[in-house]
Enzyme design. Structure first.
Site, short mmCIF file in Angstrom:
data_model
loop_
_atom_site.label_atom_id
_atom_site.label_comp_id
_atom_site.label_asym_id
_atom_site.label_seq_id
_atom_site.Cartn_x
_atom_site.Cartn_y
_atom_site.Cartn_z
N SER A 1 0.88 -1.15 0.02
CA SER A 1 -0.03 -0.01 0.24
C SER A 1 0.56 1.60 -0.08
O SER A 1 0.30 2.67 -0.15
CB SER A 1 -1.04 0.03 1.30
OG SER A 1 -0.46 0.34 2.67
N LYS B 1 1.35 4.82 6.89
CA LYS B 1 0.33 4.95 5.78
C LYS B 1 1.45 7.19 5.79
O LYS B 1 1.76 7.10 6.57
CB LYS B 1 -1.09 5.40 5.55
CG LYS B 1 -1.59 3.96 6.19
CD LYS B 1 -2.11 3.58 5.46
CE LYS B 1 -2.64 1.70 4.65
NZ LYS B 1 -2.06 1.24 4.02
#
Length: 172
Positions: A31, A80
Site C-alpha cells: 500500500s 500510511k
C-alpha cells in the site's frame, strides 16, 4: 576485568535506551509503493510525537488499527502517509486530493490518481487523515474500516530504511 564489566554495562544501557526509542519494522504489504515496498526494513521513532503537538503533513506513520489480523492474534499495524491533521478539511474529487481547498501535489503516489469521492470532510480533533501511496490498493482513511486515526494509536514515525541496502537512508 572491572573495565570489561563497565563496558558491557554501558553497552547494555545504550541498547535498552535505543530499543525504547526505535522500533524496527518490516513492511508487509504494497500500500505504500513506490515509496516503500514489501519486505523493506524500517526504523520507527517511537518518541517522534512526544516533543511536538501533532504529526506533520507527509509523515509516514505506523499505527495500531481496529482491523483484526487474519490469524486472530490481535489488531493489524498499518503504515500510511499523513495527508491532513485535526481541523483540516479533506476533499477527494476527480482523482485529486484537496486539503483546505488546495490541491495537493502528490508526486509520491504510484498512479497519480486517488479513487473515491469525499466532500469537505473535517478531520476531528487529535486525529489524522492518512492514505497509502499506492492508492489503488491502500486501505486507509477513505475507508470506514480504517477512518481517521487517533493520535493515541500512533506507534511512531518511520524515518529510516535499512533494507534493501541499495535504498538505505532517511525517508522523505
Amino acid at each position: 576485568m572491572k573495565e570489561f564489566i563497565k563496558d558491557i554495562a554501558i553497552a547494555l544501557v545504550i541498547v535498552i535506551a535505543i530499543t525504547l526509542i526505535i522500533k524496527p519494522t518490516i513492511v508487509k504489504e504494497s500500500s505504500m509503493e513506490p515509496t516503500l515496498y514489501e519486505n523493506n526494513y524500517l526504523f520507527v521513532n517511537k518518541l517522534a510525537y512526544l516533543t511536538k503537538d501533532h504529526p506533520d503533513y507527509g509523515d509516514i506513520i505506523i499505527f495500531k488499527s481496529d482491523i483484526d489480523k487474519d490469524d486472530g492474534s490481535g489488531k493489524k499495524i498499518l503504515i500510511k502517509r499523513v495527508i491532513a491533521v485535526e481541523n483540516d478539511v479533506v476533499t477527494v474529487s476527480e482523482g485529486n486530493v484537496y486539503r483546505n481547498g488546495i490541491k495537493l501535489d502528490e508526486s509520491y503516489t504510484l498512479e497519480g490518481f486517488t479513487s473515491g469521492d469525499i466532500k469537505d470532510y473535517a478531520v476531528p480533533e487529535n486525529e489524522v487523515f492518512v492514505m497509502g501511496d499506492n492508492r489503488g490498493v491502500s486501505l486507509d482513511s477513505r475507508s470506514g474500516e480504517v477512518g481517521t486515526i487517533s493520535e493515541d494509536s500512533i506507534i511512531g514515525k518511520a524515518f529510516f530504511r535499512l533494507y534493501p541496502f541499495s535504498e538505505i537512508g532517511l525517508l522523505k
